[in-house]
Design a protein around this motif. Structure first.
Motif, PDB file in Angstrom:
ATOM      1  N   THR A 242       0.820  -1.217   0.000  1.00 47.69           N
ATOM      2  CA  THR A 242       0.000   0.000   0.000  1.00 47.69           C
ATOM      3  C   THR A 242       0.858   1.273   0.000  1.00 47.69           C
ATOM      4  OG1 THR A 242      -0.143  -0.207   2.392  1.00 47.69           O
ATOM      5  CG2 THR A 242      -2.020  -1.036   1.124  1.00 47.69           C
ATOM      6  N   ASN A 243       2.011   1.238   0.694  1.00 47.81           N
ATOM      7  CA  ASN A 243       2.845   2.450   0.731  1.00 47.81           C
ATOM      8  C   ASN A 243       3.454   2.742  -0.632  1.00 47.81           C
ATOM      9  OD1 ASN A 243       4.538   0.088   1.290  1.00 47.81           O
ATOM     10  ND2 ASN A 243       6.215   1.544   1.545  1.00 47.81           N
ATOM     11  N   THR A 244       3.762   1.689  -1.383  1.00 46.25           N
ATOM     12  CA  THR A 244       4.335   1.880  -2.719  1.00 46.25           C
ATOM     13  C   THR A 244       3.282   2.500  -3.644  1.00 46.25           C
ATOM     14  OG1 THR A 244       5.445  -0.204  -2.310  1.00 46.25           O
ATOM     15  CG2 THR A 244       5.640   0.668  -4.513  1.00 46.25           C
ATOM     16  N   VAL A 245       2.063   2.005  -3.543  1.00 44.10           N
ATOM     17  CA  VAL A 245       0.974   2.536  -4.368  1.00 44.10           C
ATOM     18  C   VAL A 245       0.742   4.008  -4.026  1.00 44.10           C
ATOM     19  CG1 VAL A 245      -1.517   2.376  -4.791  1.00 44.10           C
ATOM     20  CG2 VAL A 245      -0.139   0.292  -4.659  1.00 44.10           C
ATOM     21  N   ALA A 246       0.686   4.317  -2.726  1.00 40.13           N
ATOM     22  CA  ALA A 246       0.433   5.702  -2.302  1.00 40.13           C
ATOM     23  C   ALA A 246       1.561   6.630  -2.762  1.00 40.13           C
ATOM     24  CB  ALA A 246       0.275   5.763  -0.783  1.00 40.13           C
ATOM     25  N   ASP A 247       2.819   6.181  -2.606  1.00 45.16           N
ATOM     26  CA  ASP A 247       3.959   7.010  -3.029  1.00 45.16           C
ATOM     27  C   ASP A 247       3.853   7.346  -4.515  1.00 45.16           C
ATOM     28  OD1 ASP A 247       4.961   6.874  -0.496  1.00 45.16           O
ATOM     29  OD2 ASP A 247       6.768   5.737  -1.000  1.00 45.16           O
ATOM     30  N   GLN A 248       3.496   6.339  -5.300  1.00 43.98           N
ATOM     31  CA  GLN A 248       3.415   6.564  -6.742  1.00 43.98           C
ATOM     32  C   GLN A 248       2.293   7.564  -7.070  1.00 43.98           C
ATOM     33  OE1 GLN A 248       2.602   3.103  -9.179  1.00 43.98           O
ATOM     34  NE2 GLN A 248       2.672   4.371 -11.018  1.00 43.98           N
ATOM     35  N   MET A 249       1.162   7.405  -6.401  1.00 41.13           N
ATOM     36  CA  MET A 249       0.054   8.328  -6.650  1.00 41.13           C
ATOM     37  C   MET A 249       0.453   9.754  -6.277  1.00 41.13           C
ATOM     38  SD  MET A 249      -3.112   5.980  -5.273  1.00 41.13           S
ATOM     39  CE  MET A 249      -4.445   7.146  -5.420  1.00 41.13           C
ATOM     40  N   ALA A 250       1.134   9.893  -5.134  1.00 34.86           N
ATOM     41  CA  ALA A 250       1.542  11.236  -4.681  1.00 34.86           C
ATOM     42  C   ALA A 250       2.548  11.843  -5.666  1.00 34.86           C
ATOM     43  CB  ALA A 250       2.155  11.155  -3.284  1.00 34.86           C
ATOM     44  N   GLN A 251       3.521  11.022  -6.095  1.00 31.50           N
ATOM     45  CA  GLN A 251       4.537  11.525  -7.030  1.00 31.50           C
ATOM     46  C   GLN A 251       3.892  11.975  -8.342  1.00 31.50           C
ATOM     47  OE1 GLN A 251       7.065   8.101  -6.982  1.00 31.50           O
ATOM     48  NE2 GLN A 251       7.993   8.688  -5.033  1.00 31.50           N
ATOM     49  N   GLU A 252       2.887  11.220  -8.784  1.00 31.66           N
ATOM     50  CA  GLU A 252       2.201  11.600 -10.028  1.00 31.66           C
ATOM     51  C   GLU A 252       1.492  12.943  -9.862  1.00 31.66           C
ATOM     52  OE1 GLU A 252       1.394   7.054 -11.555  1.00 31.66           O
ATOM     53  OE2 GLU A 252      -0.314   8.257 -10.886  1.00 31.66           O
ATOM     54  N   ARG A 253       0.844  13.114  -8.717  1.00 36.04           N
ATOM     55  CA  ARG A 253       0.135  14.384  -8.476  1.00 36.04           C
ATOM     56  C   ARG A 253       1.111  15.550  -8.432  1.00 36.04           C
ATOM     57  NH1 ARG A 253      -4.997  13.964  -4.736  1.00 36.04           N
ATOM     58  NH2 ARG A 253      -5.948  12.104  -5.569  1.00 36.04           N
ATOM     59  N   ILE A 254       2.252  15.354  -7.765  1.00 32.86           N
ATOM     60  CA  ILE A 254       3.247  16.434  -7.668  1.00 32.86           C
ATOM     61  C   ILE A 254       3.813  16.723  -9.063  1.00 32.86           C
ATOM     62  CG2 ILE A 254       5.490  17.087  -6.702  1.00 32.86           C
ATOM     63  CD1 ILE A 254       4.671  15.321  -4.230  1.00 32.86           C
ATOM     64  N   GLY A 255       4.050  15.654  -9.801  1.00 31.58           N
ATOM     65  CA  GLY A 255       4.584  15.794 -11.166  1.00 31.58           C
ATOM     66  C   GLY A 255       3.634  16.583 -12.049  1.00 31.58           C
ATOM     67  N   ARG A 256       2.343  16.304 -11.900  1.00 28.63           N
ATOM     68  CA  ARG A 256       1.352  17.034 -12.712  1.00 28.63           C
ATOM     69  C   ARG A 256       1.347  18.505 -12.328  1.00 28.63           C
ATOM     70  NH1 ARG A 256      -2.140  12.546 -12.187  1.00 28.63           N
ATOM     71  NH2 ARG A 256      -3.324  13.574 -10.545  1.00 28.63           N
ATOM     72  N   GLY A 257       1.582  18.769 -11.028  1.00 31.89           N
ATOM     73  CA  GLY A 257       1.636  20.157 -10.557  1.00 31.89           C
ATOM     74  C   GLY A 257       2.783  20.898 -11.210  1.00 31.89           C
ATOM     75  N   VAL A 258       3.934  20.228 -11.311  1.00 34.63           N
ATOM     76  CA  VAL A 258       5.100  20.842 -11.959  1.00 34.63           C
ATOM     77  C   VAL A 258       4.749  21.147 -13.410  1.00 34.63           C
ATOM     78  CG1 VAL A 258       7.462  20.447 -12.708  1.00 34.63           C
ATOM     79  CG2 VAL A 258       6.753  19.676 -10.461  1.00 34.63           C
ATOM     80  N   ALA A 259       4.118  20.181 -14.086  1.00 38.97           N
ATOM     81  CA  ALA A 259       3.775  20.357 -15.496  1.00 38.97           C
ATOM     82  C   ALA A 259       2.843  21.562 -15.652  1.00 38.97           C
ATOM     83  CB  ALA A 259       3.102  19.098 -16.011  1.00 38.97           C
ATOM     84  N   ARG A 260       1.927  21.725 -14.716  1.00 36.07           N
ATOM     85  CA  ARG A 260       0.958  22.810 -14.808  1.00 36.07           C
ATOM     86  C   ARG A 260       1.669  24.163 -14.676  1.00 36.07           C
ATOM     87  NH1 ARG A 260      -2.747  20.948 -11.196  1.00 36.07           N
ATOM     88  NH2 ARG A 260      -1.937  22.339  -9.618  1.00 36.07           N
ATOM     89  N   LEU A 261       2.636  24.207 -13.733  1.00 38.13           N
ATOM     90  CA  LEU A 261       3.342  25.472 -13.513  1.00 38.13           C
ATOM     91  C   LEU A 261       4.219  25.827 -14.720  1.00 38.13           C
ATOM     92  CD1 LEU A 261       4.485  25.262  -9.797  1.00 38.13           C
ATOM     93  CD2 LEU A 261       2.670  26.642 -10.775  1.00 38.13           C
ATOM     94  N   VAL A 262       4.824  24.782 -15.292  1.00 43.42           N
ATOM     95  CA  VAL A 262       5.735  24.998 -16.423  1.00 43.42           C
ATOM     96  C   VAL A 262       4.933  25.426 -17.656  1.00 43.42           C
ATOM     97  CG1 VAL A 262       7.290  23.805 -18.014  1.00 43.42           C
ATOM     98  CG2 VAL A 262       7.525  23.475 -15.571  1.00 43.42           C
ATOM     99  N   ALA A 263       3.728  24.845 -17.825  1.00 43.73           N
ATOM    100  CA  ALA A 263       2.917  25.094 -19.038  1.00 43.73           C
ATOM    101  C   ALA A 263       2.503  26.568 -19.127  1.00 43.73           C
ATOM    102  CB  ALA A 263       1.686  24.228 -19.018  1.00 43.73           C
TER     103      ALA A 263
END
Ligand code: NAD
Length: 354
Positions: A333-354
């Motif tokens: 479960t911790n691996t799944v949660a980490d991946q979900m969190a990283q994806e959300r943070i990554g999308r945030g970076v993409a939004r700021l860069v765009a």
């Protein structure tokens, strides 16, 4: 100490050391990520044995805040502060004002609040010198105030979701739960669990705290050394981190872990060890987000307590999604949660860069 080479260093944006000669303040603020907004997270006051111990803690805690804020859908990045000192002996008005000036020097990149060893009253002192603080006193009905009861509510709802997932039951009547640490969060959690007919076992290194909980909730006080290996259905760690490790995991008899403590796993692969041992682990930064939800809404202003409560009711849904994905993909479960969190943070970076 080579911070950039430390295992806990995870591309943190800033690690800042603050010192004030007059008050003796020794503090470290770590900003892990501001991809989703200013870094928000509490300030821990703890008598660390060494500076490197404090750095390790603040690096781990601030990364956890990035993940926590991302998973809670908050417009904040992750940061954390530590003050090196004994909260029972070294507190003063001047110390927290010096800390407030340190927070203020980061010009809003980091927003502070209370954590272990600090209180609403301490944050009121911080607020006298900087606006970048939350978790303050508030008027009835308004969002905010002491986050501990809000964290406890989220843990309670998350614990119920985990029980539903593991045991297939919607009530808690007669369930055996062991709570490690009955301070701010643990105490309120005990109150909520008792109201649902749970049989409680509790442990705390402060005898007075253990006594109060056992008196008020008809809880059985058990030794601090053996609380994690009690024969119970659920373990609720609400003290400090790294409690699940190679030594403790083989001794666990509970089938669910659902508690408030930050950084419960000593190592990432301890999540896999729990999974292999048949223990359902509710990722800490997902289940314990109630407090930061409250702190964040207070900081942004305009929210009511009812809105905060309703947002906290989103925690069990997020946990269920993690549990389902973990089962489907055969992952911890911790691996799944980490991946979900990283994806959300990554999308945030993409939004700021765009
Ligand atoms: P707290 O300091 O009020 O309570 C912690 C309690 O744990 C204390 O009573 C302490 O005596 C006890 N304790 C410490 N070591 C122990 C041990 N080895 N065995 C048994 N008891 C022990 O802190 P809190 O605010 O209740 O937070 C508890 C945990 O939850 C921390 O890890 C904190 O980071 C995390 N957390 C708190 C909040 C919040 O809103 N307060 C939010 C998210 C996460």
């Amino acid at each position: 100490m080579d911070i950039f080479s430390m295992r806990e260093f995870d591309g943190h944006e800033r690690v800042v050391f603050g010192h004030d000669e007059e008050t003796g303040l020794r503090s470290i603020i770590a900003i892990h990520s501001t991809a989703l907004g200013p870094a928000a997270g509490g300030c821990r006051m703890w008598p660390y044995g060494s500076t490197s111990e404090a750095v390790t803690d603040v690096l781990r805690l601030s990364r956890g805040m990035s993940y926590k804020n991302a998973m809670a859908g908050l417009p904040f990045g992750g940061g954390k502060a530590v003050i090196i000192g004994d909260s029972r002996k070294a507190k003063s008005v001047e110390l927290f004002q010096a800390y407030g000036r340190f927070v203020g020097s980061l010009a809003g990149r980091y927003i502070t609040a209370e954590d272990v060893g600090t209180t609403t009253a301490d944050m009121e002192q911080v607020a006298r010198v900087t606006n970048f603080v939350s978790g303050l006193g508030r008027k009835p009905g308004e969002a905010g105030g002491d986050p501990a009861p809000k964290t406890a509510l989220g843990v309670f709802l998350g614990l119920k979701a985990a029980v539903k997932f593991r045991f297939g039951r919607s009530d808690l009547e007669g369930l055996r739960v062991a709570v490690q640490g009955v301070g701010g969060v643990g105490y309120h959690l005990c109150r909520l669990l008792t109201a649902e007919g749970v049989k409680l076992r509790i442990a705390d290194i402060r005898p007075a705290a253990a006594q109060r909980a056992s008196d008020e909730f008809d809880a059985v006080a058990v030794p601090v050394e053996s609380v994690l290996s009690e024969e119970v259905d659920v373990l609720a760690p609400c003290a400090l981190g790294a409690v699940f490790n190679a030594q403790s995991i083989p001794l666990i008899r509970a089938r669910v872990i659902a508690g408030a403590a930050n950084n419960q796993l000593a190592e990432e692969n301890d999540g896999t060890a729990l999974e292999l041992a048949g223990v359902l682990y509710a990722p800490d930064y997902v289940i314990n987000a109630g407090g930061i939800i409250s702190v964040a809404r207070e900081y942004n202003g305009g929210a009511t307590e009812a809105q905060v409560t309703s947002e906290i009711h989103g925690i069990p849904r997020r946990l269920m999604e993690i549990f389902e994905r973990a089962r489907r993909d055969g992952r911890a479960t911790n691996t799944v949660a980490d991946q979900m969190a990283q994806e959300r943070i990554g999308r945030g970076v993409a939004r700021l860069v765009a």
